[in-house]
Write an enzyme that holds these catalytic residues in place. Sequence first.
Site, PDB file in Angstrom:
ATOM      1  N   GLY A  31     -25.984   2.644   2.356  1.00 18.29           N
ATOM      2  CA  GLY A  31     -24.841   3.548   2.300  1.00 18.29           C
ATOM      3  C   GLY A  31     -23.596   2.705   2.133  1.00 18.29           C
TER       4      GLY A  31
ATOM      5  N   CYS B  34     -19.702   1.028  -1.271  1.00 19.37           N
ATOM      6  CA  CYS B  34     -19.959   0.305  -2.524  1.00 19.37           C
ATOM      7  C   CYS B  34     -21.290   0.667  -3.182  1.00 19.37           C
ATOM      8  CB  CYS B  34     -19.904  -1.195  -2.277  1.00 19.37           C
ATOM      9  SG  CYS B  34     -18.251  -1.751  -1.873  1.00 19.37           S
TER      10      CYS B  34
ATOM     11  N   ARG C  15     -18.361   5.821   5.301  1.00 20.68           N
ATOM     12  CA  ARG C  15     -18.476   6.347   3.938  1.00 20.68           C
ATOM     13  C   ARG C  15     -19.945   6.341   3.509  1.00 20.68           C
ATOM     14  NH1 ARG C  15     -14.430   2.634   0.725  1.00 20.68           N
ATOM     15  NH2 ARG C  15     -15.163   1.180   2.305  1.00 20.68           N
TER      16      ARG C  15
ATOM     17  N   ASP D 139       0.862  -1.187   0.000  1.00 23.54           N
ATOM     18  CA  ASP D 139       0.000   0.000   0.000  1.00 23.54           C
ATOM     19  C   ASP D 139       0.898   1.237   0.000  1.00 23.54           C
ATOM     20  OD1 ASP D 139      -3.247   0.398   0.796  1.00 23.54           O
ATOM     21  OD2 ASP D 139      -1.955   2.153   1.055  1.00 23.54           O
TER      22      ASP D 139
ATOM     23  N   ASN E 280     -24.664  -5.403  -7.261  1.00 26.31           N
ATOM     24  CA  ASN E 280     -24.891  -4.280  -6.342  1.00 26.31           C
ATOM     25  C   ASN E 280     -26.110  -3.453  -6.752  1.00 26.31           C
ATOM     26  OD1 ASN E 280     -22.933  -4.979  -4.575  1.00 26.31           O
ATOM     27  ND2 ASN E 280     -21.442  -3.445  -5.199  1.00 26.31           N
TER      28      ASN E 280
ATOM     29  N   ALA F 169     -36.720  -2.385   5.507  1.00 26.24           N
ATOM     30  CA  ALA F 169     -36.967  -0.955   5.267  1.00 26.24           C
ATOM     31  C   ALA F 169     -36.360  -0.146   6.400  1.00 26.24           C
ATOM     32  CB  ALA F 169     -38.470  -0.707   5.183  1.00 26.24           C
TER      33      ALA F 169
ATOM     34  N   ARG G  56     -18.909  -8.613   1.884  1.00 26.64           N
ATOM     35  CA  ARG G  56     -19.674  -7.636   2.667  1.00 26.64           C
ATOM     36  C   ARG G  56     -18.858  -7.263   3.888  1.00 26.64           C
ATOM     37  NH1 ARG G  56     -24.046 -11.766   4.249  1.00 26.64           N
ATOM     38  NH2 ARG G  56     -22.134 -12.971   4.171  1.00 26.64           N
TER      39      ARG G  56
ATOM     40  N   PHE H 284     -32.532  -8.608   2.483  1.00 25.93           N
ATOM     41  CA  PHE H 284     -32.393  -7.301   1.826  1.00 25.93           C
ATOM     42  C   PHE H 284     -33.736  -6.622   1.578  1.00 25.93           C
ATOM     43  CE2 PHE H 284     -28.199  -5.603   0.717  1.00 25.93           C
ATOM     44  CZ  PHE H 284     -27.462  -6.495   1.477  1.00 25.93           C
ATOM     45  N   LEU H 285     -34.707  -6.950   2.431  1.00 28.81           N
ATOM     46  CA  LEU H 285     -36.002  -6.264   2.375  1.00 28.81           C
ATOM     47  C   LEU H 285     -36.251  -5.523   3.685  1.00 28.81           C
ATOM     48  CD1 LEU H 285     -38.741  -8.487   0.658  1.00 28.81           C
ATOM     49  CD2 LEU H 285     -37.640  -6.411  -0.208  1.00 28.81           C
TER      50      LEU H 285
HETATM   51  C1  UDX Z   1     -22.151  -4.548  -0.497  1.00 29.29           C
HETATM   52  C2  UDX Z   1     -22.524  -5.879  -1.161  1.00 29.29           C
HETATM   53  O1  UDX Z   1     -23.468  -6.560  -0.346  1.00 29.29           O
HETATM   54  C3  UDX Z   1     -21.280  -6.721  -1.379  1.00 29.29           C
HETATM   55  O2  UDX Z   1     -21.622  -7.921  -2.044  1.00 29.29           O
HETATM   56  C4  UDX Z   1     -20.299  -5.920  -2.210  1.00 29.29           C
HETATM   57  O3  UDX Z   1     -19.110  -6.644  -2.403  1.00 29.29           O
HETATM   58  C5  UDX Z   1     -19.982  -4.590  -1.550  1.00 29.29           C
HETATM   59  O4  UDX Z   1     -21.188  -3.873  -1.299  1.00 29.29           O
HETATM   60  P1  UDX Z   1     -21.541  -3.794   1.983  1.00 29.29           P
HETATM   61  O5  UDX Z   1     -21.302  -2.421   1.428  1.00 29.29           O
HETATM   62  O6  UDX Z   1     -20.565  -4.356   2.965  1.00 29.29           O
HETATM   63  O7  UDX Z   1     -21.624  -4.856   0.790  1.00 29.29           O
HETATM   64  O8  UDX Z   1     -22.963  -3.741   2.701  1.00 29.29           O
HETATM   65  P2  UDX Z   1     -24.370  -4.486   2.613  1.00 29.29           P
HETATM   66  O9  UDX Z   1     -24.453  -5.510   3.662  1.00 29.29           O
HETATM   67  O10 UDX Z   1     -24.672  -4.873   1.226  1.00 29.29           O
HETATM   68  O11 UDX Z   1     -25.324  -3.285   3.037  1.00 29.29           O
HETATM   69  C6  UDX Z   1     -25.368  -2.086   2.272  1.00 29.29           C
HETATM   70  C7  UDX Z   1     -26.279  -1.083   2.883  1.00 29.29           C
HETATM   71  O12 UDX Z   1     -27.635  -1.455   2.724  1.00 29.29           O
HETATM   72  C8  UDX Z   1     -26.093  -0.825   4.374  1.00 29.29           C
HETATM   73  O13 UDX Z   1     -26.143   0.570   4.604  1.00 29.29           O
HETATM   74  C9  UDX Z   1     -27.288  -1.523   5.007  1.00 29.29           C
HETATM   75  O14 UDX Z   1     -27.658  -0.924   6.222  1.00 29.29           O
HETATM   76  C10 UDX Z   1     -28.343  -1.335   3.926  1.00 29.29           C
HETATM   77  N1  UDX Z   1     -29.395  -2.350   3.953  1.00 29.29           N
HETATM   78  C11 UDX Z   1     -29.109  -3.660   3.749  1.00 29.29           C
HETATM   79  C12 UDX Z   1     -30.726  -1.967   4.143  1.00 29.29           C
HETATM   80  O15 UDX Z   1     -31.025  -0.781   4.312  1.00 29.29           O
HETATM   81  N2  UDX Z   1     -31.696  -2.925   4.129  1.00 29.29           N
HETATM   82  C13 UDX Z   1     -31.428  -4.236   3.934  1.00 29.29           C
HETATM   83  O16 UDX Z   1     -32.372  -5.032   3.926  1.00 29.29           O
HETATM   84  C14 UDX Z   1     -30.093  -4.621   3.736  1.00 29.29           C
END
Ligand code: UDX
Length: 435
Positions: free
Chosen positions: A259, A262, A332, A30, A210, A254, A151, A251-252
Amino acid sequence: MKISVIGCGYLGTVHAACMTELGHNVVGIDVDPEKIALLAPGTPPFYEPGLPEMLSRAMTTGRLRFSTEISNVRGSDVHFVAVGTPQLAGSDAADVSFVMAAVASLLPYLAPGNLVVGKSTVPVGTAGQLADIVTAHGSGATLAWNPEFLREGFAVKDTLAPDRLVYGLEESDGRGAAMLDAVYARAIAIGTPKVVTNFATAELVKVAANAFLATKISFINAMAEVAEATGADVTQLADAIGHDVRIGRRFLNAGLGFGGGCLPKDIRGFMARAKELGVDQALTFLAEVDQINNRRRERMVDLAREVVGGSLLGKRIAVLGLAFKPDSDDVRDSPALDVALRLVESGATVIATDPQAVATARRRYPDMTYVATPNEAAKDADAVLLLTEWHEYRELDPLAFGELVGTKAILDGRNCLDPVAWRSAGWTYRALGRP
Ligand code: UDX
């Protein structure tokens, strides 16, 4: 195998440690000397469950080194590129300059048969350009694209036992495929599905995944908006539609929305790239996904204003959670931190806490007031906002917690508390998408 990992952020550090765990001989590179100073004796520069233990195990094997000196990649067979592709200032597009610079810095050290492996999330078309650069240099090395889906919070597990492996390769590169098989031998042995494809598909798999996840979250948050206008309960709605296996409950959730480093920047970068390719119409829905997501943050501030009687000016607000999600210290594009800052802008006195992210938040916004515990934050508060669903916040006792605050008003930004328990302890309980 001898492996180098260029870029020791969330992705590269975990990758380097996991590659060592798998038995390889690894050097992590790095450009940031502070980061390397921490990593060299085995201290992770960020919070990730399971990583400290794995790093110290890896260090004791003597097969893992970290350095700022790129020439240390000499002798490695496989060179992973794991540097960041942040959103460009003033644009939706991703900044690929770090990826370009990383590959350029590798060129003098490449040897015949070496494989350069891109893991960063890049605009489709980047891998092809990089492959041309590697080939033109004439070292006899080739390039593969191998996107990462880890993740935060589950990074170690996701790296050692991923859902799938994706190899983007030039058609004739059987040797490249064999080298990746050797790197990931353990994952392959436990039956991890593998998709071998061309560069463009491999690059798109990552942004498509994503984009789908972001869309799923914004879909349920759009339902939350409708629920708020009708007296419906979005959490029960999610449970009910989630029972349909074609939809699925994951991932449902609410709430305040997505944020992190990614999802937000990847959907924006995807739209920007689609525009360049003349297919922007295919992705205009992602602009709506982004807007739904941002509207949740505004709605949270409006709810807070409503609960404290119409104006936030001079009100004392306890903010529980700053990280973009639990089990992370990453702020972030954090919805929680964003809401906290909007409250400050509206004249509120914000007392913020987070089990891990106070230091990272303070680095960005030193002027906000931070405390170590929810109890300190809650003292004499006019309202409490739960913005990141850390386990310890879910477990708060509404009776004891109620003794600390000035007014028993709680806003559950992640729909993770039991409204019945909080209301029966005398609290005004409000949430996104629930009556
Ligand atoms: C994500 C992808 O899941 C991962 O596969 C990729 O490699 C990088 O981006 P990450 O950023 O670690 O991973 O977070 P993730 O667990 O996906 O959650 C993303 C955001 O969505 C978080 O802010 C979380 O609070 C929000 N979220 C997630 C919701 O608001 N509701 C949900 O049901 C799930």
